[in-house]
Design a protein around this motif. Structure first.
Motif, PDB file in Angstrom:
ATOM      1  N   THR A   1       0.873  -1.211  -0.090  1.00  0.00           N
ATOM      2  CA  THR A   1       0.016  -0.149   0.072  1.00  0.00           C
ATOM      3  C   THR A   1       0.785   1.006  -0.109  1.00  0.00           C
ATOM      4  O   THR A   1       0.482   2.278  -0.687  1.00  0.00           O
ATOM      5  N   ARG A   2       1.809   1.363   0.813  1.00  0.00           N
ATOM      6  CA  ARG A   2       2.857   2.560   0.857  1.00  0.00           C
ATOM      7  C   ARG A   2       3.478   2.693  -0.359  1.00  0.00           C
ATOM      8  O   ARG A   2       3.534   3.679  -0.969  1.00  0.00           O
TER       9      ARG A   2
ATOM     10  N   GLN B   1       1.002   4.332  -2.798  1.00  0.00           N
ATOM     11  CA  GLN B   1       0.739   5.767  -2.491  1.00  0.00           C
ATOM     12  C   GLN B   1       2.184   6.453  -3.148  1.00  0.00           C
ATOM     13  O   GLN B   1       1.798   7.578  -3.704  1.00  0.00           O
ATOM     14  N   GLN B   2       3.052   5.838  -3.027  1.00  0.00           N
ATOM     15  CA  GLN B   2       4.343   6.516  -3.359  1.00  0.00           C
ATOM     16  C   GLN B   2       4.415   6.681  -5.099  1.00  0.00           C
ATOM     17  O   GLN B   2       4.636   7.702  -5.628  1.00  0.00           O
TER      18      GLN B   2
ATOM     19  N   ARG C   1       1.692   6.609  -7.229  1.00  0.00           N
ATOM     20  CA  ARG C   1       0.240   6.849  -7.937  1.00  0.00           C
ATOM     21  C   ARG C   1       0.671   8.217  -8.653  1.00  0.00           C
ATOM     22  O   ARG C   1       0.201   8.261  -9.887  1.00  0.00           O
TER      23      ARG C   1
ATOM     24  N   ARG D   1      -5.164   6.456 -12.642  1.00  0.00           N
ATOM     25  CA  ARG D   1      -5.185   6.424 -11.349  1.00  0.00           C
ATOM     26  C   ARG D   1      -5.144   4.878 -10.785  1.00  0.00           C
ATOM     27  O   ARG D   1      -5.851   4.097 -11.355  1.00  0.00           O
TER      28      ARG D   1
ATOM     29  N   ASP E   1      -4.697   2.069  -7.647  1.00  0.00           N
ATOM     30  CA  ASP E   1      -5.420   1.718  -6.363  1.00  0.00           C
ATOM     31  C   ASP E   1      -5.018   0.396  -5.593  1.00  0.00           C
ATOM     32  O   ASP E   1      -5.069  -0.593  -6.556  1.00  0.00           O
TER      33      ASP E   1
ATOM     34  N   ALA F   1      -9.382   6.684   0.213  1.00  0.00           N
ATOM     35  CA  ALA F   1      -8.148   7.168   0.928  1.00  0.00           C
ATOM     36  C   ALA F   1      -8.100   6.829   2.700  1.00  0.00           C
ATOM     37  O   ALA F   1      -7.335   6.294   2.837  1.00  0.00           O
TER      38      ALA F   1
ATOM     39  N   GLU G   1      -7.456   3.393   2.325  1.00  0.00           N
ATOM     40  CA  GLU G   1      -5.927   2.874   2.176  1.00  0.00           C
ATOM     41  C   GLU G   1      -5.281   3.108   3.490  1.00  0.00           C
ATOM     42  O   GLU G   1      -4.508   2.494   3.669  1.00  0.00           O
ATOM     43  N   THR G   2      -5.441   4.236   4.147  1.00  0.00           N
ATOM     44  CA  THR G   2      -4.721   4.592   5.342  1.00  0.00           C
ATOM     45  C   THR G   2      -4.794   3.529   6.318  1.00  0.00           C
ATOM     46  O   THR G   2      -3.894   3.170   6.948  1.00  0.00           O
TER      47      THR G   2
END
Ligand SMILES: Nc1ncnc2c1ncn2[C@@H]1O[C@H](COP(=O)(O)OP(=O)(O)OP(=O)(O)O)[C@@H](O)[C@H]1O
Ligand SMILES: [Mg+2]
Length: 409
Positions: A201-202, A205-206, A208, A226, A228, A262, A265-266
Motif C-alpha cells: 500500500t505504501r 501511494q508513492q 500513484r 489512477r 489503487d 483514502a 488505504e490509510t
C-alpha cells in the motif's frame, strides 16, 4: 548508476560474451532471434533474480551446459562494484560481490533496473498475479530486505493451503479434524500478510502520482490514470468500494468517494490492525476455506486497480491506451526509484532503464514522447530489430547483434 562492463558465460545463446558499455543511450540492433534480448535480460536478472520472459531459471542456462555466469561492473557515482551470479539449473544461485562470495540476498539492490517489454501489456490486460508481481518487485527494489518477507509469505501460504486441502479431504471422508495446527498457520499468515499488505500500500501511494504524470506525458495530455490497491481483506470486511465511475469523476460524490478510498488505504498502513482483521476474517471464513481447500483472504488475493478516466483500464482501454498505461507503470517506477533518497546508494539510486523491443509497438508520436522522456537517463539500453524504429534523438552507442556476435557499430 550505470553498467560499464558485462560478461556472460553460457547464458542463453551466449557461450562467452564480454561487452564494454557506455553511459547514456545504447541500442542493440539486429534481426530477430539473434540474442539482443538475451543481453539485457542478463543485466535485469542481476537486479531481481528473475527474468521478464520466463519463470524458471533453467531456460537461462545455455542448452547442453550445466550452468551460467552473469558478471557486471556497475558504477554508482564513481564507485565501481562487481556483481556476479552463477545460475545452476535446479540449484540455488551463488553470488559474489567484488569477487568475494556472499549470500545472494546481499546482491539484491546493488543493480537496479526497470524493464519495459511487450510482455508488460499483461500488466494491464492480464490477471491480478501479474500486477502483484509488478508491485512486489518494486517493493523489493525500494527495500531489498523485504525480499525475505515476500518469500516468508509464499512459504506460509503454501503450508496453509496444503493443510486446508488435507482438512478438506478429511472432512469429505468424515474424519475428525484437528484444527490446532491451522490456528498456528492462520497466525503466521496474518502476521506476514499484514506486513506485505502495508508495504504494498505504501508503494502504491508513492507510485500513484508518478504513474499519473507518466501517463499524461506518454498520452500527450489524455490523462486520468489512477492506481489503487485492492485488498481482499477490504472486500471481505465490506469496506466502501466506489467504482471507477466515481473515483475518476468530478463533483461532490466523487470527492466523497476518493476520501472513502483514502481512508480505506490509510487503514491498510496500520499493520497490527490489518493482522487482526486478517485473523478475524480467516476465523469467519474457516468453514468455507476447508470446504473448498483454498485460502480466501490475504495479499495473494489482492490486486492493483488501474483506472483510466472513469473506466477500469482492464476490459475497457483500447490497445494503444493499454500500451501507454503499461509504459506509464514502468516509467513511473523508474522516476520513483530515481527520486528515492532512501536508496542504499544515496543519491545514485537511478536504475538502468531497459526498453526491450518497444519502439516497434508505438506510433511515431508516442515513440517521440518516450524518446524525450528517457533522453536524459543515466543509462538506457534499447533493443530493436530495425534500426529506423529507434528515434534519432536516441542516437547513442549502437551495437550490431548477429549470430551471437555483438559488434560496436
Ligand atoms: N537456454 C538457451 N540455450 C541456447 N539458446 C538459447 C537459450 N535460450 C534462448 N536461446 C536462443 O536465443 C535466441 C533468442 O535470443 P533473443 O531473445 O535475445 O533474440 P532477439 O535478438 O531479442 O530477437 P527478437 O528481435 O525476435 O526479439 C533464440 O534463437 C533462442 O533459440
Ligand atoms: Mg528480443
Amino acid at each position: 548508476m550505470y553498467v560499464s562492463d558485462l560478461a556472460l558465460d553460457d547464458f542463453r545463446s551466449y557461450h562467452e560474451l564480454v561487452l564494454g558499455l557506455d553511459r547514456g543511450v545504447t541500442a542493440f540492433v539486429g534481426p530477430n532471434g539473434q540474442g539482443k534480448t538475451n543481453i539485457v535480460e542478463a543485466i535485469a536478472y542481476l537486479s531481481t533474480f528473475s527474468s521478464h520472459r520466463v519463470a524458471a531459471d533453467a531456460a537461462l542456462v545455455r542448452q547442453g551446459t550445466p550452468g551460467a555466469v552473469v558478471r557486471a561492473k556497475v558504477v554508482h557515482g564513481d564507485r565501481p562494484t562487481v556483481v556476479e551470479l552463477e545460475i545452476v539449473a535446479g540449484k540455488a544461485n551463488r553470488a559474489r560481490l567484488n569477487r568475494a562470495p556472499v549470500k545472494t540476498r546481499d546482491v539484491l539492490g546493488v543493480i537496479r533496473t526497470v524493464v519495459f517489454a511487450p510482455e508488460d501489456l499483461e500488466l494491464v490486460k492480464g490477471d491480478p498475479a501479474q500486477r502483484r508481481r509488478f508491485l512486489d518487485d518494486l517493493v523489493v527494489l525500494l527495500t531489498p530486505r523485504l525480499a525475505a518477507l515476500r518469500s516468508e509469505y509464499d512459504k506460509v501460504l503454501r503450508q496453509r493451503v496444503a493443510l486446508l486441502k488435507s482438512a478438506a479431504a478429511a472432512r469429505r471422508r468424515g474424519a475428525d479434524l484437528d484444527l490446532s495446527t491451522l490456528d498456528v498457520w492462520d497466525a503466521s499468515l496474518a502476521q506476514a500478510g499484514a506486513q506485505l499488505v502495508s508495504a504494498r500500500t505504501r508503494v502504491i501511494q508513492q507510485l500513484r502520482p508518478y504513474v499519473a504524470d507518466a501517463y499524461e506525458q506518454v498520452s500527450a495530455g489524455q490523462g486520468g490514470a489512477r492506481i489503487d490497491y485492492r485488498a481482499s481483506i477490504d472486500a471481505v470486511d465490506e469496506a466502501p468500494d466506489p467504482g471507477p465511475e466515481l473515483l475518476g469523476g468530478t463533483g461532490e460524490a466523487a470527492d466523497a468517494a476518493r476520501t472513502a478510498v483514502a481512508d480505506r488505504e490509510t487503514a491498510l498502513l496500520d499493520t497490527p490492525a490489518v493482522r487482526d482483521r486478517l485473523l478475524a476474517a480467516m476465523g469467519r471464513l474457516r468453514d468455507r476455506e476447508i470446504d473448498r481447500g483454498v485460502a480466501l483472504v490475504g495479499p495473494h488475493r489482492d490486486d492493483v486497480a488501474l483506472t483510466l478516466g472513469t473506466l477500469p483500464a482492464r476490459g475497457y482501454a483500447s490497445h494503444g491506451e493499454s500500451w501507454s498505461y503499461a509504459l506509464a507503470l514502468r516509467l513511473g517506477s523508474y522516476e520513483l526509484l530515481r527520486d528515492d533518497e532512501a536508496s542504499p546508494w544515496g543519491t545514485d539510486g537511478e536504475p538502468v532503464l531497459i526498453l526491450d523491443d518497444v519502439f516497434a509497438e508505438l506510433d511515431s508520436r508516442r515513440r517521440d514522447r518516450l524518446a524525450e522522456m528517457v533522453a536524459d537517463a543515466q543509462q538506457v539500453l534499447i533493443t530493436a530489430a530495425v534500426a529506423e524504429d529507434v528515434p534519432s534523438r536516441l542516437a547513442g552507442t549502437r551495437f550490431e547483434v548477429r549470430e551471437g556476435q555483438v559488434t560496436r557499430a
